[in-house]
Scaffold this active site. Structure first.
Site, PDB file in Angstrom:
ATOM      1  N   ASN A 158      -0.946  -7.978  10.755  1.00 30.26           N
ATOM      2  CA  ASN A 158      -2.127  -7.118  10.853  1.00 30.26           C
ATOM      3  C   ASN A 158      -3.168  -7.705   9.916  1.00 30.26           C
ATOM      4  OD1 ASN A 158      -4.075  -5.171  10.828  1.00 30.26           O
ATOM      5  ND2 ASN A 158      -2.795  -3.537   9.942  1.00 30.26           N
ATOM      6  N   LYS A 189      -6.250  -6.902   9.584  1.00 30.50           N
ATOM      7  CA  LYS A 189      -7.240  -5.912   9.097  1.00 30.50           C
ATOM      8  C   LYS A 189      -8.657  -6.512   9.190  1.00 30.50           C
ATOM      9  CE  LYS A 189      -3.599  -3.803   6.393  1.00 30.50           C
ATOM     10  NZ  LYS A 189      -3.184  -3.062   5.222  1.00 30.50           N
ATOM     11  N   HIS A 235      -2.782   3.673  12.264  1.00 27.17           N
ATOM     12  CA  HIS A 235      -2.539   3.084  10.936  1.00 27.17           C
ATOM     13  C   HIS A 235      -3.078   4.046   9.867  1.00 27.17           C
ATOM     14  CE1 HIS A 235      -2.759   0.378   7.524  1.00 27.17           C
ATOM     15  NE2 HIS A 235      -1.938  -0.423   8.173  1.00 27.17           N
ATOM     16  N   GLU A 250      -4.760   3.552   7.310  1.00 27.51           N
ATOM     17  CA  GLU A 250      -6.169   3.313   6.946  1.00 27.51           C
ATOM     18  C   GLU A 250      -7.099   3.982   7.951  1.00 27.51           C
ATOM     19  OE1 GLU A 250      -5.754  -0.939   6.588  1.00 27.51           O
ATOM     20  OE2 GLU A 250      -4.517  -0.613   4.808  1.00 27.51           O
ATOM     21  N   GLU A 309       5.295   2.864   7.540  1.00 35.10           N
ATOM     22  CA  GLU A 309       4.488   2.263   6.480  1.00 35.10           C
ATOM     23  C   GLU A 309       4.167   3.327   5.431  1.00 35.10           C
ATOM     24  OE1 GLU A 309       2.355  -1.493   8.149  1.00 35.10           O
ATOM     25  OE2 GLU A 309       1.001   0.200   8.250  1.00 35.10           O
ATOM     26  N   GLY A 360      -0.284  -2.703   0.331  1.00 33.84           N
ATOM     27  CA  GLY A 360      -1.151  -3.477  -0.565  1.00 33.84           C
ATOM     28  C   GLY A 360      -0.891  -3.252  -2.045  1.00 33.84           C
ATOM     29  N   SER A 411       3.665  -4.102   1.784  1.00 34.58           N
ATOM     30  CA  SER A 411       4.001  -5.122   0.769  1.00 34.58           C
ATOM     31  C   SER A 411       5.178  -6.013   1.153  1.00 34.58           C
ATOM     32  CB  SER A 411       4.238  -4.458  -0.599  1.00 34.58           C
ATOM     33  OG  SER A 411       3.037  -3.866  -1.057  1.00 34.58           O
TER      34      SER A 411
HETATM   35  P1  13P Z   1       0.372  -5.080   3.219  1.00 33.78           P
HETATM   36  O1  13P Z   1       1.441  -5.968   3.809  1.00 33.78           O
HETATM   37  O2  13P Z   1      -0.820  -5.825   2.734  1.00 33.78           O
HETATM   38  O3  13P Z   1       0.942  -4.135   2.211  1.00 33.78           O
HETATM   39  O4  13P Z   1      -0.184  -4.180   4.433  1.00 33.78           O
HETATM   40  C1  13P Z   1       0.729  -3.516   5.237  1.00 33.78           C
HETATM   41  C2  13P Z   1       0.009  -2.936   6.390  1.00 33.78           C
HETATM   42  O5  13P Z   1      -0.814  -2.054   6.243  1.00 33.78           O
HETATM   43  C3  13P Z   1       0.322  -3.508   7.713  1.00 33.78           C
HETATM   44  O6  13P Z   1      -0.192  -2.717   8.737  1.00 33.78           O
END
Ligand code: 13P
Length: 252
Positions: free
Chosen positions: A8, A10, A94, A96, A164, A170, A208
């Site tokens: 992903n 982003k 997601h 976010e 997640e 992150g 992560s």
């Molecule tokens: P990270 O791997 O940067 O923690 O992000 C995970 C994520 O949100 C994947 O959709």
């Protein structure tokens, strides 16, 4: 072959990034089967990324779709449009998007229906916040997210769920692999017992994931793969994580 290791990206990327990433990826990936790998770039770059990946059967998907097919919805992108570009999956719900763009489980439900109607495999993201985790309500919160997202969906031919935890994204922190395994077992139980018409293909873990922790995650029986943010931006690291996954699954 289900999609197991998904990048992903982003809000990152450019045409130059796509080219450099692919160079690094192909130099380091030692598998022969590409079809279990997925990349979700920014939608704007789907077409370019597809041309860079060429004939290799890596699945390309989007990070989001709209809940409608067409209409006066400035700035949105529909499931039929990403299908038209050759996408095979879309990330939906997601955290976010839930937090920054106020997506509710009801909106997510409509997006799942759109994906299904257009033969796009949805990767439904669920996860608890740090507070919910600390108050030991993780199972309850996840169960509610699953039920509210799926209760008005009659049928889904394929569904992938990504667990997640919001606090793990992150942050460099993850739950321990055994904890994740038991959460995944619960997710499979809830979907299979309550929604027999939903074809749950797999449950991925996200938050992560990197080259250091990937092996201990993939060793778990109920962790079917990973949805990777930060570490997936490096074509080499993504390839090495995919290599680890292949090594372990071929051994099993
Ligand atoms: P990270 O791997 O940067 O923690 O992000 C995970 C994520 O949100 C994947 O959709």
């Amino acid at each position: 072959m289900p999609i197991c290791i998904v990048a992903n990206w982003k809000l990152n990327g450019s045409r130059a990034f796509n080219t450099q990433w692919a160079l690094e990826f192909f130099k380091n990936f030692n598998g022969h089967n590409f079809s279990s790998l997925g990349i979700a770039p920014a939608s704007l770059y789907i077409d370019h990324l597809k041309s860079v990946i060429g004939d290799y059967d890596i699945k390309i998907g989007s990070q989001n779709i709209d809940l409608e097919q067409t209409g006066a919805r400035t700035g949105e992108i529909s499931a039929s449009m990403i299908k038209d570009l050759g996408c095979e999956f879309s990330i939906i719900g997601h955290s976010e998007r839930r937090i920054l763009f106020h997506e509710t489980n009801q909106m997510i439900c409509q997006k799942l229906i759109q994906a299904n109607n257009n033969f796009v495999i949805p990767i439904l993201c669920i996860g608890e916040s740090a507070e919910e985790n600390q108050s030991n309500t993780t199972f309850k919160v996840l169960e509610q997210q699953i039920i509210e997202a799926l209760e008005n969906v009659d049928e889904l031919s394929s569904l992938i769920i990504a667990y997640e935890p919001v606090w793990a994204i992150g942050s460099g922190k993850t739950p321990n692999p055994e904890e994740i395994d038991s959460v995944h077992e619960m997710i499979k139980d809830v979907v299979q017992s309550r929604f027999p018409k939903i074809g749950l293909e797999s449950v991925l873990y996200g938050g992560s994931v990197n080259l250091k922790n990937a092996y201990s995650l993939f060793e778990q029986k109920n962790i079917d793969g990973a949805l990777i943010g930060g570490a997936s931006l490096d074509g080499r690291e993504f390839a090495l994580i995919a290599n680890l996954f292949n090594e372990l699954r071929i051994q099993q």
